[in-house]
Design an enzyme around this catalytic site. Structure first.
Site, PDB file in Angstrom:
ATOM      1  N   HIS A   1     -17.050 170.191 -69.780  1.00 51.24           N
ATOM      2  CA  HIS A   1     -15.931 170.190 -70.724  1.00 51.24           C
ATOM      3  C   HIS A   1     -15.135 168.885 -70.736  1.00 51.24           C
ATOM      4  CE1 HIS A   1     -15.747 174.847 -70.003  1.00 51.24           C
ATOM      5  NE2 HIS A   1     -16.754 174.502 -70.771  1.00 51.24           N
TER       6      HIS A   1
ATOM      7  N   LYS B   1      -8.552 164.953 -64.426  1.00 47.54           N
ATOM      8  CA  LYS B   1      -8.524 166.223 -63.692  1.00 47.54           C
ATOM      9  C   LYS B   1      -8.619 165.952 -62.199  1.00 47.54           C
ATOM     10  CE  LYS B   1     -10.685 168.381 -67.648  1.00 47.54           C
ATOM     11  NZ  LYS B   1     -11.878 168.926 -68.301  1.00 47.54           N
TER      12      LYS B   1
ATOM     13  N   TYR C   1      -6.759 173.045 -60.243  1.00 43.60           N
ATOM     14  CA  TYR C   1      -6.811 171.643 -60.658  1.00 43.60           C
ATOM     15  C   TYR C   1      -5.635 171.259 -61.528  1.00 43.60           C
ATOM     16  CZ  TYR C   1      -9.397 173.570 -64.687  1.00 43.60           C
ATOM     17  OH  TYR C   1      -9.792 174.302 -65.776  1.00 43.60           O
TER      18      TYR C   1
ATOM     19  N   ASP D   1     -19.865 178.399 -73.600  1.00 44.93           N
ATOM     20  CA  ASP D   1     -20.608 177.346 -72.901  1.00 44.93           C
ATOM     21  C   ASP D   1     -22.113 177.401 -73.172  1.00 44.93           C
ATOM     22  OD1 ASP D   1     -18.274 176.360 -71.962  1.00 44.93           O
ATOM     23  OD2 ASP D   1     -18.576 176.894 -69.873  1.00 44.93           O
TER      24      ASP D   1
HETATM   25  C1  TDO Z   1      -8.730 175.317 -70.182  1.00 42.44           C
HETATM   26  C2  TDO Z   1      -7.656 176.318 -70.640  1.00 42.44           C
HETATM   27  C3  TDO Z   1      -8.020 177.563 -71.103  1.00 42.44           C
HETATM   28  N1  TDO Z   1      -7.070 178.435 -71.509  1.00 42.44           N
HETATM   29  C4  TDO Z   1      -7.498 179.759 -71.992  1.00 42.44           C
HETATM   30  C5  TDO Z   1      -8.438 179.740 -73.178  1.00 42.44           C
HETATM   31  C6  TDO Z   1      -9.323 180.943 -72.935  1.00 42.44           C
HETATM   32  O1  TDO Z   1      -8.706 182.096 -73.482  1.00 42.44           O
HETATM   33  C7  TDO Z   1      -9.359 181.099 -71.429  1.00 42.44           C
HETATM   34  C8  TDO Z   1     -10.636 180.574 -70.783  1.00 42.44           C
HETATM   35  O2  TDO Z   1     -10.846 179.247 -71.257  1.00 42.44           O
HETATM   36  P1  TDO Z   1     -12.217 178.488 -70.997  1.00 42.44           P
HETATM   37  O3  TDO Z   1     -13.346 179.412 -71.279  1.00 42.44           O
HETATM   38  O4  TDO Z   1     -12.180 177.205 -71.763  1.00 42.44           O
HETATM   39  O5  TDO Z   1     -12.138 178.231 -69.426  1.00 42.44           O
HETATM   40  P2  TDO Z   1     -13.117 177.353 -68.526  1.00 42.44           P
HETATM   41  O6  TDO Z   1     -14.515 177.533 -68.982  1.00 42.44           O
HETATM   42  O7  TDO Z   1     -12.808 177.622 -67.116  1.00 42.44           O
HETATM   43  O8  TDO Z   1     -12.681 175.868 -68.917  1.00 42.44           O
HETATM   44  C9  TDO Z   1     -12.402 174.912 -67.937  1.00 42.44           C
HETATM   45  O9  TDO Z   1     -13.638 174.442 -67.412  1.00 42.44           O
HETATM   46  C10 TDO Z   1     -13.526 173.395 -66.461  1.00 42.44           C
HETATM   47  C11 TDO Z   1     -14.922 172.955 -66.078  1.00 42.44           C
HETATM   48  C12 TDO Z   1     -12.652 172.294 -66.917  1.00 42.44           C
HETATM   49  O10 TDO Z   1     -12.896 171.113 -66.669  1.00 42.44           O
HETATM   50  C13 TDO Z   1     -11.390 172.692 -67.586  1.00 42.44           C
HETATM   51  O11 TDO Z   1     -10.738 171.586 -68.176  1.00 42.44           O
HETATM   52  C14 TDO Z   1     -11.611 173.789 -68.597  1.00 42.44           C
HETATM   53  O12 TDO Z   1     -12.320 173.260 -69.710  1.00 42.44           O
HETATM   54  O13 TDO Z   1      -8.214 180.398 -70.917  1.00 42.44           O
HETATM   55  C15 TDO Z   1      -5.741 178.113 -71.454  1.00 42.44           C
HETATM   56  O14 TDO Z   1      -4.864 178.933 -71.830  1.00 42.44           O
HETATM   57  N2  TDO Z   1      -5.363 176.896 -70.988  1.00 42.44           N
HETATM   58  C16 TDO Z   1      -6.265 175.987 -70.575  1.00 42.44           C
HETATM   59  O15 TDO Z   1      -5.883 174.854 -70.121  1.00 42.44           O
END
Ligand code: TDO
Length: 229
Positions: A100, A110, A170, A208
């Site tokens: 991501h 990060k 993080y 993903d």
């Molecule tokens: C990343 C993020 C997600 N969310 C919400 C959106 C969604 O409903 C839920 C889960 O989001 P995601 O599926 O994108 O979560 P995730 O797959 O854990 O995404 C994360 O992966 C890692 C590898 C990273 O590097 C991060 O920056 C972020 O992209 O949380 C937030 O509210 N704030 C945030 O900063």
């Protein structure tokens, strides 16, 4: 069980590059510390991606560690204004999150650590013109080793959990901006990443699974200046 502060980091042999001391960058506070460094900074093979290793003060109770100290990072040349802390729990071993990034002007540095379990953390260079464009570095980050990995703007970030019930904390340098949220598919053959699990065992979000390959993603970072603020 409380992780032993005396145990050697599991990933020591994976880490290449110079410590602050070897690079002649030892800070005043480093030198003043009786039992060694307050913070070690180790460059990985792509030197912009770094392992930060804060000192653990062990005693009979366990340990104490400053997991984030803005001044110490600044003395090591890392001046990043972190604005948001994230906490991700993964129930199963083999959970893959990534790869991501957020596009400018919402791109994020990060700083990743693990307080329970272990991950293999991956950073992929997305900076057009970089000698390591499309290449990646990885490191094991665990509750036991206490290491942190700094993944700067210009890199895609991903991880796989190496244990069940893994918790990742993080810091990020920009707020979440879903409309700028992008990714590269984790198993893009061009990236040739060893995720250390059979592909069929990987647990991924639906989002993903549908990410594009690097070759099909719009480029949005340039080398050497990937940061926009
Ligand atoms: C990343 C993020 C997600 N969310 C919400 C959106 C969604 O409903 C839920 C889960 O989001 P995601 O599926 O994108 O979560 P995730 O797959 O854990 O995404 C994360 O992966 C890692 C590898 C990273 O590097 C991060 O920056 C972020 O992209 O949380 C937030 O509210 N704030 C945030 O900063």
């Amino acid at each position: 069980m409380v992780p032993s502060p005396l145990k050697e980091p599991e990933n020591l042999i994976q880490i290449r590059g110079k410590t602050c001391l070897e690079a002649g960058l030892a800070t005043k506070r480093d030198r003043e510390t009786r039992n060694g460094f307050m913070l070690e900074v180790i460059e990985l093979d792509i030197p912009e991606v770094k392992i930060l290793r804060p000192k653990r003060h062990g005693d009979s109770r366990g340990f104490f560690s400053e997991t984030y100290n803005k001044a110490l990072l600044s003395e090591a040349g890392i001046d990043i204004d972190f604005v948001q802390d994230n906490h991700a729990y993964s129930a199963e071993k083999g959970t893959v999150r990534g790869l991501h990034y957020q596009t400018p002007p919402f791109a994020q540095d990060k700083l990743v650590r693990v307080v329970r379990g272990a991950i293999l953390d991956i950073a992929v260079d997305l900076r057009q013109g970089s000698p390591t464009y499309g290449k990646h570095v990885s490191s094991v980050i665990s509750a036991v080793n206490g290491d942190q990995i700094l993944v700067p703007i210009g890199f895609a970030h991903g991880l796989v959990t190496l244990e069940a019930h893994t918790e990742v904390l993080y810091k990020v340098s920009h707020y979440y901006a879903p409309e700028h949220d992008r990714g590269i598919v984790w198993n893009d053959p061009d990236l040739d990443i060893d995720w250390r699990i059979p592909e069929a065992d990987a647990i991924l979000s639906q989002k993903d699974q549908k990410l594009p390959r690097l070759a099909d993603a719009a480029s949005c970072f340039t080398y050497p200046e990937a940061r926009e603020r």
